[in-house]
Design an enzyme around this catalytic site. Structure first.
Site, PDB file in Angstrom:
ATOM      1  N   ASP A  91      72.359   0.386 -18.444  1.00  0.00           N
ATOM      2  CA  ASP A  91      70.929   0.689 -18.266  1.00  0.00           C
ATOM      3  C   ASP A  91      70.144  -0.306 -19.101  1.00  0.00           C
ATOM      4  O   ASP A  91      69.861  -0.082 -20.277  1.00  0.00           O
ATOM      5  CB  ASP A  91      70.630   2.123 -18.678  1.00  0.00           C
ATOM      6  CG  ASP A  91      69.261   2.566 -18.180  1.00  0.00           C
ATOM      7  OD1 ASP A  91      68.584   1.786 -17.485  1.00  0.00           O
ATOM      8  OD2 ASP A  91      68.863   3.710 -18.493  1.00  0.00           O
ATOM      9  N   ALA A  92      69.838  -1.445 -18.474  1.00  0.00           N
ATOM     10  CA  ALA A  92      69.297  -2.599 -19.205  1.00  0.00           C
ATOM     11  C   ALA A  92      67.893  -2.968 -18.728  1.00  0.00           C
ATOM     12  O   ALA A  92      67.151  -3.633 -19.426  1.00  0.00           O
ATOM     13  CB  ALA A  92      70.227  -3.791 -19.027  1.00  0.00           C
ATOM     14  N   LYS A  93      67.544  -2.537 -17.511  1.00  0.00           N
ATOM     15  CA  LYS A  93      66.201  -2.750 -16.939  1.00  0.00           C
ATOM     16  C   LYS A  93      65.716  -4.195 -17.098  1.00  0.00           C
ATOM     17  O   LYS A  93      64.567  -4.430 -17.437  1.00  0.00           O
ATOM     18  CB  LYS A  93      65.212  -1.752 -17.545  1.00  0.00           C
ATOM     19  CG  LYS A  93      65.582  -0.290 -17.237  1.00  0.00           C
ATOM     20  CD  LYS A  93      64.502   0.692 -17.616  1.00  0.00           C
ATOM     21  CE  LYS A  93      64.794   2.106 -17.172  1.00  0.00           C
ATOM     22  NZ  LYS A  93      65.972   2.753 -17.816  1.00  0.00           N
ATOM     23  N   ARG A  94      66.595  -5.150 -16.795  1.00  0.00           N
ATOM     24  CA  ARG A  94      66.224  -6.546 -16.903  1.00  0.00           C
ATOM     25  C   ARG A  94      65.414  -6.998 -15.685  1.00  0.00           C
ATOM     26  O   ARG A  94      65.478  -6.363 -14.620  1.00  0.00           O
ATOM     27  CB  ARG A  94      67.474  -7.420 -17.024  1.00  0.00           C
ATOM     28  CG  ARG A  94      68.348  -7.108 -18.245  1.00  0.00           C
ATOM     29  CD  ARG A  94      67.623  -7.327 -19.553  1.00  0.00           C
ATOM     30  NE  ARG A  94      68.540  -7.449 -20.677  1.00  0.00           N
ATOM     31  CZ  ARG A  94      68.848  -6.481 -21.535  1.00  0.00           C
ATOM     32  NH1 ARG A  94      68.301  -5.296 -21.432  1.00  0.00           N
ATOM     33  NH2 ARG A  94      69.687  -6.712 -22.532  1.00  0.00           N
TER      34      ARG A  94
ATOM     35  N   ASP B  96      61.056   0.240 -20.973  1.00  0.00           N
ATOM     36  CA  ASP B  96      61.775   1.500 -20.751  1.00  0.00           C
ATOM     37  C   ASP B  96      60.939   2.640 -21.323  1.00  0.00           C
ATOM     38  O   ASP B  96      59.894   2.394 -21.920  1.00  0.00           O
ATOM     39  CB  ASP B  96      63.160   1.429 -21.419  1.00  0.00           C
ATOM     40  CG  ASP B  96      64.201   2.275 -20.693  1.00  0.00           C
ATOM     41  OD1 ASP B  96      63.897   3.431 -20.348  1.00  0.00           O
ATOM     42  OD2 ASP B  96      65.307   1.774 -20.462  1.00  0.00           O
TER      43      ASP B  96
END
Lengths: 268, 268
Positions: A91-94, B96
């Site tokens: 879960d890095a949301k890059r 996030d």
């Protein structure tokens, strides 16, 4: 593990529970120190305790990055401890321009061989394509998130009738397929889930926000079900911090079991 | 270094050049191996060669993350090699929910003590606020990016007349101040820059996309100038890969000097 294998596992175990390993050194049970060794031990124990009831594990990279190099060592060993029978998520949301996105895809699909990674949509197709180019991996794009800030931009009304998140879902769905592309939809957005299912009837949804953030399994399952289940509900704090006392492992196992039982009743 | 100090430096040096350290081990000059030691040496040499002409350095975290733990060691030593006289940027584009965003803020403001970090806006205020809470640091939010994919979502038309990126700029501007908040606007978007300056007349813009991506210093300066200059133009490949031969340092210095001279003519 790919999405098809995940769906088969979900039906076999009657569970779509993903356990979030957002491990915060300040929240470990008594007897654990803030060392790489102890944090790895905690994560391994959590995986072992919940293995029977979960089908996936999600590593929130922020918690590991904040520890510096030690954190990446912990992440590497934690990933290695997730068995092949379970789906792994970074879960890095890059999200960045093409040549940089390719480096991020390499990070989370090769350097750290996760099954999937979360990606932010703001910068558009060329920021997402390098992830989709790994056809045996899964790209998970932010749709409608679980936080209050989702109202600031994701729910903005576009000319033409859609809200931004709806446009993101329907547009990005055309860039991948239900076999290599999922979307993040917050459990706190249950009212929107039925609508989302109409827009993207076949894609898996990764649903955070059950437990600490307030959503429930029942609401999510009722509104978000797809022919192949199509749901992966993530619980982090509600499982791994179920107890800070000596019974922390039993508490985590029981919490996972409790979620799994709620999920089982969603299968017809 | 904060934004006020950066602005003073810009006027003193008549330069608003940021050198992007997107160091790709496959693109190093002859004589450099793909080792931590050699990549650190390359970065240090690049910083030294461009110090006189640049006012900032931007580390693109993706290139370092892709190398695993070695990359974070290189990033740490590279950051340490950027002198206090120059502004440092972690180009990380994180975003996030609140408790996770706080971990990212800690990563790039404490664990790695950068002056600033780039942040993605999709998830709204609570994903950005934890960065702004570091009032002595600078938060740099994506506005209109330099890539083709900017058309996919950033330029979507909202009801009420604005495009998404305009709404992002004007909304986020209200969450911080010109003293702790910048925006990313691609140099390839020069036509939009004049409009952006009207929307946010005082905020600094971090402008990538000059050089390899096609934008020019002259266009950006003409359209994006603010009373305090308000511009930071990033060049990565055009400086650090100016030559792969033995003259790579001289070539980098000359490239930086060339950009600085173009910039100097923008000062009245």
């Amino acid at each position: 593990m790919n999405i098809k294998q995940l769906a088969a596992t979900i039906y076999q175990k009657r569970s779509f529970l993903c356990v979030g390993l957002d491990t915060d050194p300040d929240k470990l049970p008594a007897g654990f120190a803030n060392t790489a060794q102890d944090i790895i031990r905690f994560n391994k124990e959590m995986i072992e305790a919940t293995l029977d009831h979960a089908v996936a594990y999600k590593i929130n990279t922020a918690f590991y990055e904040a520890m510096g190099i030690k954190g990446w060592q912990i992440m590497e060993e934690t990933l290695a401890a997730i068995p092949d029978t379970h789906f792994s998520i970074a879960d890095a949301k890059r999200g960045d321009i093409g040549n940089t996105a390719a480096q991020y895809a390499r990070t989370f699909f090769e350097t750290y061989p996760f099954d999937s990674v979360t990606v932010a949509p703001y910068m558009g197709k060329d920021s997402i394509q390098p992830f989709l180019d790994y056809t045996d991996k899964t790209t998970i794009v932010l749709g409608l998130t679980s936080n209050k800030g989702a109202d600031d931009f994701e729910r903005l009304q576009l000319t033409g009738g859609q809200q931004l998140y709806e446009k993101v879902l329907t547009t990005v769905a055309g860039w991948g397929s239900p076999d290599n592309l999922m979307f993040v939809v917050g459990a706190t957005q249950a009212a929107a889930l039925q609508n989302i299912r109409k827009l993207i009837p076949e894609h898996f949804l990764l649903v955070p926000g059950v437990g600490a953030q307030g959503g429930t399994v029942e609401e999510v399952a009722a509104a978000g079900w797809a022919p192949n289940c199509g749901l992966l509900i993530n619980v982090s704090r509600g499982v791994i911090y179920a107890s800070k006392e000596d019974d922390y492992l039993q508490a985590a196992r029981l919490a996972a079991k409790g979620y799994q039982e709620q999920m089982a009743s969603a299968f017809k």
